[in-house]
Motif scaffolding. Structure first.
Motif, PDB file in Angstrom:
ATOM      1  N   GLU A 489      53.513  65.149  42.805  1.00 49.72           N
ATOM      2  CA  GLU A 489      52.352  64.588  43.486  1.00 49.72           C
ATOM      3  C   GLU A 489      52.287  65.044  44.945  1.00 49.72           C
ATOM      4  O   GLU A 489      53.297  65.091  45.637  1.00 49.72           O
ATOM      5  N   ARG A 491      50.134  64.098  48.467  1.00 49.10           N
ATOM      6  CA  ARG A 491      49.148  63.234  49.126  1.00 49.10           C
ATOM      7  C   ARG A 491      48.160  64.100  49.902  1.00 49.10           C
ATOM      8  O   ARG A 491      48.532  65.078  50.536  1.00 49.10           O
ATOM      9  N   GLU A 494      44.600  59.616  53.573  1.00 47.87           N
ATOM     10  CA  GLU A 494      44.873  58.192  53.392  1.00 47.87           C
ATOM     11  C   GLU A 494      44.240  57.400  54.541  1.00 47.87           C
ATOM     12  O   GLU A 494      43.933  57.936  55.609  1.00 47.87           O
ATOM     13  N   GLU A 567      50.279  53.109  37.312  1.00 51.27           N
ATOM     14  CA  GLU A 567      51.205  52.167  37.952  1.00 51.27           C
ATOM     15  C   GLU A 567      50.428  50.896  38.293  1.00 51.27           C
ATOM     16  O   GLU A 567      49.279  50.967  38.746  1.00 51.27           O
ATOM     17  N   CYS A 573      50.176  46.715  43.791  1.00 50.61           N
ATOM     18  CA  CYS A 573      49.933  48.156  43.634  1.00 50.61           C
ATOM     19  C   CYS A 573      48.995  48.434  42.465  1.00 50.61           C
ATOM     20  O   CYS A 573      49.082  47.784  41.410  1.00 50.61           O
ATOM     21  N   LYS A 575      47.383  52.113  40.736  1.00 48.01           N
ATOM     22  CA  LYS A 575      47.342  53.573  40.857  1.00 48.01           C
ATOM     23  C   LYS A 575      46.772  54.183  39.582  1.00 48.01           C
ATOM     24  O   LYS A 575      47.141  53.801  38.473  1.00 48.01           O
ATOM     25  N   TRP A 576      45.861  55.147  39.746  1.00 48.87           N
ATOM     26  CA  TRP A 576      45.259  55.807  38.588  1.00 48.87           C
ATOM     27  C   TRP A 576      45.302  57.325  38.760  1.00 48.87           C
ATOM     28  O   TRP A 576      45.489  57.846  39.845  1.00 48.87           O
ATOM     29  N   ARG A 577      45.068  57.985  37.625  1.00 47.44           N
ATOM     30  CA  ARG A 577      45.095  59.458  37.617  1.00 47.44           C
ATOM     31  C   ARG A 577      44.107  59.951  36.562  1.00 47.44           C
ATOM     32  O   ARG A 577      43.936  59.329  35.515  1.00 47.44           O
ATOM     33  N   THR A 590      44.033  58.144  42.957  1.00 49.53           N
ATOM     34  CA  THR A 590      44.249  57.395  44.192  1.00 49.53           C
ATOM     35  C   THR A 590      45.221  56.261  43.910  1.00 49.53           C
ATOM     36  O   THR A 590      45.400  55.840  42.765  1.00 49.53           O
ATOM     37  N   CYS A 591      45.828  55.792  44.979  1.00 48.70           N
ATOM     38  CA  CYS A 591      46.769  54.679  44.878  1.00 48.70           C
ATOM     39  C   CYS A 591      46.415  53.642  45.950  1.00 48.70           C
ATOM     40  O   CYS A 591      46.297  53.978  47.138  1.00 48.70           O
ATOM     41  N   THR A 593      47.596  50.055  47.727  1.00 50.67           N
ATOM     42  CA  THR A 593      48.672  49.075  47.909  1.00 50.67           C
ATOM     43  C   THR A 593      48.129  47.921  48.749  1.00 50.67           C
ATOM     44  O   THR A 593      47.303  48.122  49.652  1.00 50.67           O
ATOM     45  N   GLU A 606      44.934  52.886  50.990  1.00 54.50           N
ATOM     46  CA  GLU A 606      44.592  53.781  49.874  1.00 54.50           C
ATOM     47  C   GLU A 606      44.943  55.218  50.258  1.00 54.50           C
ATOM     48  O   GLU A 606      44.673  55.653  51.377  1.00 54.50           O
TER      49      GLU A 606
END
Length: 688
Positions: A489, A491, A494, A567, A573, A575-577, A590-591, A593, A606
């Motif tokens: 991964e 980044r 953000e 996740e 938390c 998180k998607w893909r 994006t993730c 928290t 994010e």
């Protein structure tokens, strides 16, 4: 000490005189042989006399004869045939010498090492011989023992040969250059000294076992390292039917399957691994009635460089497709030119050999024999091919002969073609194309040149590669599936905001994608994004594995993503893909928290990410996919969320936990952009 040194030098000089005299005599006989008619050559005893001379001169010259037998480009076929004796009929040494060698190597009595040990060898060679034995744990083994004093004998003889060849290169420098004598001798010297270390052979055997570890029907003997040294090699005893026993013990249908597997084994060695057994004659292979194959004696092996392997692949493809110019261009790049090289003459003869191959009856056509004949022809026109390629050509011919014996109507070229096409397909994996592209692009960009190996096809010739491209498409499809498994991964932008609302409500609002279009209410030139809709369409009790539909317009491109939650921890938390719809080779996501700041305040962070891949470079330099643009996009998105929540512009269900009471997989059918389910369909509602 000085006296011993003088004696040693005297012996070396006497040996030099003896070897020089004997080889000079054999050279004169060789020249006489070349002047004979074809019928006289068949009945001549000169080649047999040469073999007897090598045996009398000892193990170094026996080994030299074995190596010479792999160079039909240098010596006539009659000599090649006579030299075969050196592989099978070398006198053995006594059991007493075997026993002394083993006990000296392991410093213990032979009876403490083996429960039983056959005194009669099953085979003897120039450097060693093999005995069957049984270890104390009951394991049946084959034990290869080095000939006594053979290392000292060979080392002395190599010095003698070195001096002799140095003299020849000075007396006849043109002959030395054309035949590359000194370089060939250095290769022979290195090869022979390696063969004297049986622990190296054991490692070679292990390498073959590793290469074929997933082939349950192909067996290479296991090495017993506790009973192996540089002079003793102990390995698993394997058995099966010899080639001559196959017809009477294995059905015709099974023979065809075994034969197909044998060709696959050979092609894996030559084309995939570029590491091959160079002496796969009938004595080194066993066939079993369960269809498996056992291969032994890897002392003679070959290894091609990546370039040699790939040129061989391209050469064979061109020959099979009758593209003679293309085939020849790859062929001469594998050879070394001598001072007397004649490219035009070589091509004319090359073309004639291939025409004869194409015009011959299919039952007599031999692709491997043609390959070997072309190497032999090249030497006549001043093109010397590397020893490993000659070794490969001879090994291929031996393998084809094995196949013909198993299945008389076997067609090597026909069976090998799909394997070679499949290997070409593997060369077309995206990572490999990316590597090649990086290597060749600068020359093309700055000089307008293609790689020297490239040949432009006519429209007619392009159609000949259809089968290969079918395999390429298969490999591409497999690679696409593999890319979904990558985890590296990166980044790429953000941002974070603080929202005056409880952690629970903020978390539920974001994870429901509540009022998603209004997260990003305006279109700005910084992020160039318009939110269209987001819908949760498939829920799982664990949350991970749930799927949503995300629609956006980015810089005029419609992005449709089926995002999968990978996740999840409630109130912490999310998180998607998903694969990027306009470029499915790239995965993005994006993730979010969430942090409870107290006093009814929540921090939302994010970050955007992508899965690293060489192909991502096609996107990272686009303006809308730049890190700066993604930061602006996330900033505008989270600012929109903050505004909606703090101004209470949401419905009560927007801040409810979506997965409450979800105990089994649920598919949600929605109307337009609303997240209101009109029906909850469960797996139990469906038949089939």
């Amino acid at each position: 000490m000085q006296k011993m040194s003088r004696q040693s030098k005297g012996l070396s000089f006497n040996r030099l005189l003896k070897v020089s005299g004997v080889l000079l005599k054999e050279y004169q006989s060789f020249k006489k042989f070349l002047d004979l008619s074809e019928s006289e050559k068949i009945n001549s005893t000169i080649p047999d006399s040469f073999v007897k001379t090598l045996i009398q001169l000892g193990p170094t010259f026996i080994k030299l004869g074995q190596i010479i037998s792999t160079r039909p480009d240098f010596i006539p076929e009659e000599y090649i045939h006579a030299l075969k004796v050196l592989h099978d009929h070398v006198p053995p040494f006594t059991y007493e010498e075997v026993k002394r060698m083993i006990e000296a190597e392991f410093n213990k009595d032979i009876d403490r090492i083996f429960r039983s040990f056959d005194k009669q060898p099953i085979g003897a060679a120039s450097l060693s011989q093999v005995h069957f034995a049984v270890l104390h744990d009951g394991s049946q083994v084959a034990v290869k023992i080095q000939r006594p004093h053979v290392q000292k004998i060979i080392q002395k003889d190599l010095i003698v040969l070195s001096k002799l060849l140095y003299v020849i290169s000075k007396v006849s420098p043109k002959l030395g250059r054309n035949l590359n004598i000194l370089n060939a001798f250095e290769q022979f010297k290195a090869y022979t000294m390696k063969e004297l270390d049986f622990s190296l052979e054991a490692k070679i055997l292990e390498r073959f076992r590793e290469n074929f570890k997933d082939w349950k029907d192909v067996v290479f003997p296991e090495v017993y390292w506790d009973y192996t040294t540089s002079k003793v090699l102990t390995m698993q005893r394997v058995s099966g039917f010899r080639l001559g026993e196959v017809k009477s013990n294995i059905s015709a249908e099974s023979r065809k399957k075994i034969n197909k597997r044998l060709i696959e084994v050979e092609m894996k060695m030559f084309v995939t691994d570029a590491f091959f057994h160079a002496d796969l004659h009938p004595g080194n292979i066993f066939f079993r009635d369960d269809g498996s194959i056992a291969i032994i004696d890897v002392g003679m092996f070959g290894e091609l460089s990546n370039e040699q392997r790939d040129r061989f692949l391209l050469y064979w493809l061109a020959v099979v497709e009758k593209e003679k110019i293309r085939a020849f261009s790859h062929l001469i790049k594998m050879a070394q030119k001598s001072d007397s090289s004649n490219e035009y003459g070589f091509y004319q003869r090359f073309s004639e050999v291939l025409d004869a191959f194409y015009q011959s009856d299919i039952s007599t056509r031999s692709l491997t024999k043609t390959y070997l004949d072309i190497f032999i022809t090249g030497a006549k026109f001043g093109y010397i091919f590397p020893g490993e390629l000659l070794l490969q050509a001879k090994a291929l011919t031996t393998a084809e002969a094995l196949a013909f014996t198993l299945v008389p109507d076997f067609q090597f070229a026909q069976e090998a073609r799909p394997i070679i096409n499949r290997e070409l397909g593997h060369r077309a994996e995206p990572d490999e194309i990316h590597r090649r592209f990086k290597q060749t692009f600068p020359e093309w960009l700055l000089l307008g040149e293609l790689p020297a190996t490239s040949i432009v096809h006519s429209d007619e010739e392009k159609n000949k590669s259809d089968n290969a491209w079918v395999e390429i498409s298969k490999i591409f499809a497999q690679d696409l599936d593999k890319r979904r498994e990558k985890e590296n991964e990166v980044r790429h932008g953000e941002f974070a905001v603080e929202i005056n609302e409880s952690l629970e409500k903020v978390f539920n609002f974001v994870t429901r994608f509540a009022q998603y279009p209004n997260w990003h209410p305006t279109y700005t030139p910084n992020s160039r994004v318009i939110h269209v809709s987001a819908k949760n369409v498939f829920l799982t009790p664990e949350v991970v594995g749930s799927v949503f539909r995300l629609d956006e317009i980015v810089d005029g491109n419609l992005l449709l993503s089926n995002g999968e939650i990978i996740e999840f921890e409630r109130n912490k938390c999310y998180k998607w893909r998903a694969p990027l719809s306009i470029f499915l080779l790239v995965d993005i996501g994006t993730c979010f928290t969430f942090t409870d700041l107290g006093n009814n305040r929540t921090r939302v962070h994010e970050y955007f990410y992508y899965i690293d891949d060489p192909l991502i470079n096609f996107l990272t330099y686009r303006r809308w996919f730049s890190k700066q643009a993604l930061v602006e996009h996330i900033k505008e998105e989270l600012t929109g969320v903050k505004h909606i929540i703090e101004s209470k512009q949401y419905n009560s269900e927007d801040v409810e936990y979506l997965w409450e009471n979800v105990t089994e997989m649920i598919r949600l059918l929605t109307i337009d952009d609303l997240n209101e389910p009109i029906k909850a369909s469960r797996p139990s509602d469906f038949n089939g």
